[in-house]
Enzyme design. Sequence first.
Site, short mmCIF file in Angstrom:
data_model
loop_
_atom_site.label_atom_id
_atom_site.label_comp_id
_atom_site.label_asym_id
_atom_site.label_seq_id
_atom_site.Cartn_x
_atom_site.Cartn_y
_atom_site.Cartn_z
CD GLU A 104 32.92 50.21 13.12
OE1 GLU A 104 33.27 49.74 14.22
OE2 GLU A 104 33.58 50.08 12.09
CB CYS A 149 30.68 52.02 21.27
SG CYS A 149 30.38 52.93 19.83
CE LYS A 162 17.64 55.69 11.09
NZ LYS A 162 17.62 56.77 12.09
CD GLU A 172 28.10 50.26 24.34
OE1 GLU A 172 26.98 50.01 23.86
OE2 GLU A 172 29.05 50.64 23.67
#
Length: 494
Positions: A260, A294, A184, A391
Site C-alpha cells: 500500500e 495516502c 514492525k 505527496e
Amino acid sequence: MTADRENELLASIPTGLYIDGAWRPASTGAEFDVIDPATERVLARVADASPADGEAALAAAHAAQRDWARTAPRARAEILRRAFESVTERVDDFALAMTLEMGKPLAEARGEVAYGAEFLRWFSEEASRISGRFATAPDGANRLMVVRRPVGPSLFITPWNFPLAMATRKIAPAIAAGCTMVLKPAALTPLTALLLTSVLEDAGLPRGVLNVIPTTRAGAVTGPLIKDSRLRKLSFTGSTEVGRRLIADSADQVLRVSMELGGNAPFIVFEDADLDAAVDGAVLAKMRNGGEACVAANRFLVHTEVVDEFTERFTERMRSFTPARGTEPDSTIGPMVDAATCDKIESLVAGAVEGGAAVALGGVRPDGPGYFYPPTVLTGVPHDARILDEEIFGPVAPITTFATEEEAIRRANATPFGLVAFAYTQDLNRALRLAEELETGMLGINAGVVSNPAAPFGGVKQSGLGREGGFEGIEEFLEATYVGIADPFAANRS
Ligand code: SIN
C-alpha cells in the site's frame, strides 16, 4: 485531559518486544524515545529490536505456523471478536495513545479506533467463510478440487499515520486465514501497536502467532527476514520509494507481497457539482488526519465556471480549523508527526509560490514547540509545480482549474500514482465514465472518504499491489492448492 490520565495510560502500555508470547527487552538492552509531536517531549522509552531479535521473532512465527494453521476457523474468529470488543471498550485508551504519539485530535483518534476495530470484526466474520471448490473438469472426466491454506509466516511493516487501523488491516486477515506474523510498527508510533498486542494476547492469541518488534533500525532488522526462507509474505504500508526497494528485496525468496504505497489523489469538482457537498467532501478528503494520509486529496482540479465560488467557500472552511495539541478539547488539527514532515510541506509550498501560486490561506509555519503546520490553500498553482506531483502529507490544498471533462481525466491520470480519486458531479453517466477512465484503485463519487473495512483498499500503478479489507483482504493470506482427482466413473465407462 489531565497529565495524570496521560501518565496513567502511558505507564500501562507495555514497552518491550513481544516474541513467542512473552514481553522482553531488546537483546542489546537498547531503547528509543517516543516523542509527543505537540510538545517535543519524551512520552516513553521502548525496546529497540536488534537483528537478533528480528530473527527470534521470525523463528517463533515459523515454529507456531503449523499448529496455528490447524486451529478451527471458529476459534480464530472468536479471538478476533474478543479483540474487537476489547478495543471498542477501550476506545479512550487507544485514542489517547494515538493522539499522544502521532498528534491527531482525540475526536479523530476515536474515529480511527472505530475504523481499526472494524477490521477485527470484519475478519472475525470472514474467518469461517474460507472455502475452496470442487468441480467436474469440462470434459466430464477428472474432478478438480481447490483447497485454500494460509500463506504462512508474514512480515508486516506499518506506518505512523494510522497506528491502529494499518496494523489491524494486516493482522486481522492474517489471523483469520491462519498465518503467523512479525509486526514492525513505525518507530514514531509503537505505543498503539503495543497496546493492541496486549489486547490480542488477552483475547487468547496463542504464543508465536503475533510477534512485535519495534525498532529504529528498520532495514537492518527486517532486511535479513525478507531474505529468510521461513518468511512467505511481506505486507507494507508506506512510501513508494521504500516499497519499491522492498519488492526488489522480496524477489530472492519470491515472497507474496502486498504494497500500500503513495498516492497523489485528484479531487475533481465538475461544473454541475453540488457545491455544498463538494466543499464538505473537500474538507474531509484534505483534512482527515491533518492531511497525513495516502488517500488525502493532493490536487484540486476545479472547473473554471465554479472555481471562484468553490475556492472562497472551501477557504472559509479551512480557516475554521483550530490547531492545538490533540488532547485540547477545541483542537481540530494537531501537529504533524515530526519536523521532517513540516520541512517537506514548507518546501513544497515555497516551490509552488515561487512558480506563481498565490497563498489564499496559511502558508506560514509557526514557531515551536511542536511540529505544527497551518491549514493552507494555494490558488493558481502552475501545472508543473512539484506540489502537484509529490505527496504533500499535510494540510495544504493546491487548487488548479480545468475546462473540459477530457482535460480533467487527462490531468488526473498524469501521475505515476493511482491510489484514489474523488469526483463531484451530478451526472450519472459522467460518474460511470470516470469509473472506467480514471487510473485509480479507488474512486469516491460525491464522497470525500472511501476507506471502509468491508471494501478493497489499494492502488494501481506505483500506488501498490494487492488489496486490504473486504472479501479481497483475506485472499492476500491464502494459497490455492489444486488437487486433480481421477474420474471416479472411469471403471464404469470401460
Ligand atoms: C493511509 O493513508 O495510509 C490509509 C488511509 C485509510 O485507510 O483511509
